[in-house]
Design a protein around this motif. Structure first.
Motif, PDB file in Angstrom:
ATOM      1  N   GLN A  80       0.812  -1.216   0.000  1.00 36.95           N
ATOM      2  CA  GLN A  80       0.000   0.000   0.000  1.00 36.95           C
ATOM      3  C   GLN A  80       0.844   1.264   0.000  1.00 36.95           C
ATOM      4  O   GLN A  80       0.470   2.273  -0.533  1.00 36.95           O
ATOM      5  N   ASP A  81       2.024   1.207   0.606  1.00 39.11           N
ATOM      6  CA  ASP A  81       2.847   2.398   0.797  1.00 39.11           C
ATOM      7  C   ASP A  81       3.885   2.609  -0.293  1.00 39.11           C
ATOM      8  O   ASP A  81       4.772   3.437  -0.157  1.00 39.11           O
ATOM      9  N   GLY A  82       3.815   1.846  -1.396  1.00 40.74           N
ATOM     10  CA  GLY A  82       4.816   1.953  -2.444  1.00 40.74           C
ATOM     11  C   GLY A  82       5.949   0.962  -2.280  1.00 40.74           C
ATOM     12  O   GLY A  82       6.844   0.908  -3.103  1.00 40.74           O
ATOM     13  N   GLY A  83       5.914   0.171  -1.223  1.00 45.42           N
ATOM     14  CA  GLY A  83       6.883  -0.892  -1.020  1.00 45.42           C
ATOM     15  C   GLY A  83       6.350  -2.187  -1.599  1.00 45.42           C
ATOM     16  O   GLY A  83       5.448  -2.191  -2.430  1.00 45.42           O
ATOM     17  N   PHE A  84       6.877  -3.312  -1.120  1.00 47.21           N
ATOM     18  CA  PHE A  84       6.398  -4.598  -1.611  1.00 47.21           C
ATOM     19  C   PHE A  84       6.714  -5.697  -0.599  1.00 47.21           C
ATOM     20  O   PHE A  84       7.512  -5.516   0.320  1.00 47.21           O
ATOM     21  N   CYS A  85       6.060  -6.837  -0.785  1.00 42.28           N
ATOM     22  CA  CYS A  85       6.345  -8.057  -0.038  1.00 42.28           C
ATOM     23  C   CYS A  85       6.609  -9.161  -1.045  1.00 42.28           C
ATOM     24  O   CYS A  85       6.033  -9.166  -2.135  1.00 42.28           O
ATOM     25  N   ALA A  86       7.488 -10.080  -0.682  1.00 41.34           N
ATOM     26  CA  ALA A  86       7.817 -11.203  -1.556  1.00 41.34           C
ATOM     27  C   ALA A  86       8.159 -12.408  -0.699  1.00 41.34           C
ATOM     28  O   ALA A  86       8.646 -12.267   0.420  1.00 41.34           O
ATOM     29  N   GLU A  94       9.317 -11.599   3.042  1.00 43.80           N
ATOM     30  CA  GLU A  94      10.075 -10.380   3.286  1.00 43.80           C
ATOM     31  C   GLU A  94       9.290  -9.188   2.775  1.00 43.80           C
ATOM     32  O   GLU A  94       8.775  -9.212   1.660  1.00 43.80           O
ATOM     33  N   CYS A  95       9.184  -8.146   3.606  1.00 44.06           N
ATOM     34  CA  CYS A  95       8.473  -6.931   3.225  1.00 44.06           C
ATOM     35  C   CYS A  95       9.413  -5.735   3.322  1.00 44.06           C
ATOM     36  O   CYS A  95      10.217  -5.645   4.263  1.00 44.06           O
ATOM     37  N   PHE A  96       9.313  -4.842   2.339  1.00 40.85           N
ATOM     38  CA  PHE A  96      10.183  -3.681   2.242  1.00 40.85           C
ATOM     39  C   PHE A  96       9.357  -2.417   2.050  1.00 40.85           C
ATOM     40  O   PHE A  96       8.320  -2.439   1.386  1.00 40.85           O
ATOM     41  N   GLY A  97       9.821  -1.312   2.605  1.00 41.22           N
ATOM     42  CA  GLY A  97       9.187  -0.020   2.408  1.00 41.22           C
ATOM     43  C   GLY A  97       9.595   0.580   1.081  1.00 41.22           C
ATOM     44  O   GLY A  97      10.492   0.074   0.402  1.00 41.22           O
ATOM     45  N   ARG A  98       8.977   1.683   0.721  1.00 39.75           N
ATOM     46  CA  ARG A  98       9.234   2.322  -0.571  1.00 39.75           C
ATOM     47  C   ARG A  98      10.682   2.784  -0.712  1.00 39.75           C
ATOM     48  O   ARG A  98      11.175   2.944  -1.819  1.00 39.75           O
ATOM     49  N   ASP A  99      11.378   2.987   0.402  1.00 39.84           N
ATOM     50  CA  ASP A  99      12.783   3.413   0.352  1.00 39.84           C
ATOM     51  C   ASP A  99      13.749   2.224   0.366  1.00 39.84           C
ATOM     52  O   ASP A  99      14.961   2.402   0.403  1.00 39.84           O
ATOM     53  N   GLY A 100      13.229   0.986   0.353  1.00 41.15           N
ATOM     54  CA  GLY A 100      14.065  -0.205   0.341  1.00 41.15           C
ATOM     55  C   GLY A 100      14.384  -0.766   1.707  1.00 41.15           C
ATOM     56  O   GLY A 100      15.041  -1.799   1.821  1.00 41.15           O
ATOM     57  N   THR A 101      13.908  -0.115   2.770  1.00 39.20           N
ATOM     58  CA  THR A 101      14.145  -0.593   4.123  1.00 39.20           C
ATOM     59  C   THR A 101      13.363  -1.878   4.372  1.00 39.20           C
ATOM     60  O   THR A 101      12.176  -1.961   4.069  1.00 39.20           O
ATOM     61  N   GLU A 102      14.046  -2.885   4.939  1.00 40.87           N
ATOM     62  CA  GLU A 102      13.361  -4.129   5.273  1.00 40.87           C
ATOM     63  C   GLU A 102      12.457  -3.885   6.471  1.00 40.87           C
ATOM     64  O   GLU A 102      12.914  -3.464   7.530  1.00 40.87           O
ATOM     65  N   ILE A 103      11.161  -4.137   6.303  1.00 40.19           N
ATOM     66  CA  ILE A 103      10.170  -3.918   7.362  1.00 40.19           C
ATOM     67  C   ILE A 103       9.973  -5.180   8.194  1.00 40.19           C
ATOM     68  O   ILE A 103       9.886  -5.130   9.409  1.00 40.19           O
ATOM     69  N   SER A 104       9.906  -6.315   7.503  1.00 37.79           N
ATOM     70  CA  SER A 104       9.718  -7.570   8.236  1.00 37.79           C
ATOM     71  C   SER A 104      10.276  -8.730   7.426  1.00 37.79           C
ATOM     72  O   SER A 104      10.390  -8.665   6.205  1.00 37.79           O
ATOM     73  N   ARG A 105      10.612  -9.786   8.157  1.00 32.15           N
ATOM     74  CA  ARG A 105      11.078 -11.030   7.558  1.00 32.15           C
ATOM     75  C   ARG A 105      10.617 -12.164   8.459  1.00 32.15           C
ATOM     76  O   ARG A 105      11.080 -12.299   9.587  1.00 32.15           O
TER      77      ARG A 105
END
Length: 109
Positions: A80-86, A94-105
């Motif tokens: 939703q925030d321009g990031g992604f999960c894969a 693994e989920c990342f924010g729009r700036d490439g920061t790892e949010i969760s794993r």
């Protein structure tokens, strides 16, 4: 990544045997429109020779790879925030924010 109308689209980049651009195609999942997405709004998904995701270049300029060297992503979902999960081949989500920061794993297997 975000389209004003909310319906996704995909830009496919085809390369020839030498690695040069041979064709670009914009696929709309609703009615075709005479528009191309602005590059600043696109995430570039880089696949390896087995078609697994090896890296993602986000609209903000960050390039992200799986947490563990040698791992590959087998899925991609825009966030939703321009990031992604894969999800990785080894079983992590693994989920990342729009700036490439790892949010969760999180291990999911």
């Amino acid at each position: 990544m975000d389209r004003p109308a909310g319906v996704p689209r995909t830009v496919l980049c085809f390369l020839d045997e030498q690695g040069y651009l041979s064709n670009l195609e914009c696929v709309y999942y609703d009615d075709p429109l005479p528009e191309w997405p602005a590059p600043k709004d696109c995430a570039v998904l880089v696949r390896d020779d087995e078609r697994y995701l090896a890296a993602v270049s986000l609209p903000g300029g960050a390039t992200v790879r799986p947490h563990e060297a040698g791992d590959r992503w087998v899925s991609f979902e825009e966030g939703q925030d321009g990031g992604f999960c894969a999800s990785t081949w080894s079983g992590f989500r693994e989920c990342f924010g729009r700036d490439g920061t790892e949010i969760s794993r999180v291990f999911t297997k």
